[in-house]
Design a protein around this motif. Sequence first.
Motif, PDB file in Angstrom:
ATOM      1  N   ASP A 276       0.812  -1.215   0.000  1.00 53.63           N
ATOM      2  CA  ASP A 276       0.000   0.000   0.000  1.00 53.63           C
ATOM      3  C   ASP A 276       0.847   1.267   0.000  1.00 53.63           C
ATOM      4  OD1 ASP A 276       1.057   0.015   2.511  1.00 53.63           O
ATOM      5  OD2 ASP A 276      -0.854  -0.128   3.581  1.00 53.63           O
ATOM      6  N   GLY A 277       2.165   1.131  -0.188  1.00 52.93           N
ATOM      7  CA  GLY A 277       3.049   2.278  -0.260  1.00 52.93           C
ATOM      8  C   GLY A 277       3.700   2.663   1.046  1.00 52.93           C
ATOM      9  N   ARG A 278       3.251   2.074   2.146  1.00 48.61           N
ATOM     10  CA  ARG A 278       3.880   2.367   3.431  1.00 48.61           C
ATOM     11  C   ARG A 278       5.279   1.759   3.486  1.00 48.61           C
ATOM     12  NH1 ARG A 278       0.061   0.096   7.858  1.00 48.61           N
ATOM     13  NH2 ARG A 278       0.093  -1.621   6.362  1.00 48.61           N
ATOM     14  N   ARG A 279       6.118   2.362   4.289  1.00 49.25           N
ATOM     15  CA  ARG A 279       7.497   1.886   4.424  1.00 49.25           C
ATOM     16  C   ARG A 279       7.689   1.229   5.781  1.00 49.25           C
ATOM     17  NH1 ARG A 279      11.959   2.525   1.544  1.00 49.25           N
ATOM     18  NH2 ARG A 279      10.855   3.892   0.110  1.00 49.25           N
ATOM     19  N   MET A 280       8.261   0.043   5.769  1.00 44.70           N
ATOM     20  CA  MET A 280       8.551  -0.709   6.977  1.00 44.70           C
ATOM     21  C   MET A 280      10.029  -0.563   7.292  1.00 44.70           C
ATOM     22  SD  MET A 280       8.525  -4.829   7.284  1.00 44.70           S
ATOM     23  CE  MET A 280       9.728  -4.843   5.952  1.00 44.70           C
ATOM     24  N   SER A 281      10.395  -0.333   8.552  1.00 45.06           N
ATOM     25  CA  SER A 281      11.795  -0.164   8.949  1.00 45.06           C
ATOM     26  C   SER A 281      12.189  -1.213   9.968  1.00 45.06           C
ATOM     27  CB  SER A 281      12.024   1.236   9.529  1.00 45.06           C
ATOM     28  OG  SER A 281      11.847   2.219   8.533  1.00 45.06           O
TER      29      SER A 281
END
Length: 468
Positions: A276-281
Amino acid sequence: MVDDPVALCPRHVILPIIFIPGIMGSRLRNRKNKVVWQPGTESWDEGWNALGLLFRGGQGKRRMIVGDTNEYFDPTFLEVAHQTDGGIWDRGWGGLLSSYLPFLNWLNDEYLVKLDNCLVMAKFQVWAFPYNWTASNLYSASKPINKEHGNLSDVVTRAIKDCEQLGQEIGREVLKPIILTHSMGGLVARAFTQILGHADMVHGVIHGVMPTHGAPELYKRIRGGFEGATSGVLGKNAHQVTATAGNCAGPLELAPNKWHRGVDGRRDWLSAVEPDGRRMSLPIADPYSEIYENEVDYWRLIVKEYLNPGGDPTGALAFKNFLLQLDDAKSFHDQLGPSGFHPNTRMFYGTGRQTRDRVDWTVALHRGPVPASGTYRGATVDPWWGDQWQTRLLGPSGDSDYIALLEMSGPNAAGDGTVHAGSGSQSGQMAEAVTDGLEHQAAFDSLSARTLTVEWLKEMVEEMLADA
């Protein structure tokens, strides 16, 4: 300049220095006594065989470094191959990569050290401790390096005795040894002094460009290959590097551990894009379980099918063996902890070259339906071009198949091209930046690094003379 009046002291000394090289800094042979790694050797047979390593693919390199297709990593498979021609060669120099020799020759000299208002002549006698860099650094610090030579403790003891004999001949006292390291050799030294409890055997330790708590460049190089001459040994792409370094505890101990911080102090060093375009760190707390043990997501460290393609194309058993080596790496990191340093430690690190202190994955483009939720999963193939990977991915339901072109970020922080400045400076030890653009492998070719090293060695000599 020293204050007048200045005269030579009647007291002169010999300082044993034990140099420990970095990864791929030692020439190695296998159980059949065949040299598998030594560039620059004068022996045609050995040179040809070592050259063969440079031109082999992933499975061929694996066969030379790890073993046949039915074998998995054994730390006794390789050992140090020494050239012994007397003199300095018998001090371990004959087991080193030849590129270190100009620096060691330069360091192996007489130096003037100030003591109060007189000058002491200090003879630096340099020894070397080459080791099997495929094995765990704790193994390297504790076990004999081959059939003819002992372990690091034996080398330190031998250096002391040799210097004492020379001291009797020329009328000089012998000081306590100092360990000097390059890159991964620093982890061997820390294992020796802090885990094995031999800190009292040496007066101090000087580390050059050590990956103190690991380096994200290791992640990039397993996923995308090494550069330059190193690519000929451990590999130029994910297939080759996974088949070599992915099977060995030593290289895996260069991966960022749970104490790793970037130049800006951040814990997370790996980011990836969600559908969905979110970034995971990551990591949040534990890079081993969160990143290295992952078998599925596109940002995983290991593509298991590459570990032993000739003997285990599915990677099922190979990944289990990888986890054993990863457990050794994690155990080593845990034993060192965040403060596993000799109490008298000095370090230098580079700042003049762009270096990764984090890795960011982005989706450059995709073809086919994009899943509405879940994470990108799938089998990653070799880089499409540069730092881009073409990947076939599955959506959360498992049936929305599509192709994505993924891109890995480039170097983004100060460092030496391999180890970023944060890994060198955030140790709680005396650490100093070298800003002249030194390159990681050739760190001791830097005039600034050499000058700083000699200054620190002289300071340690002064410490010992003042305490005597």
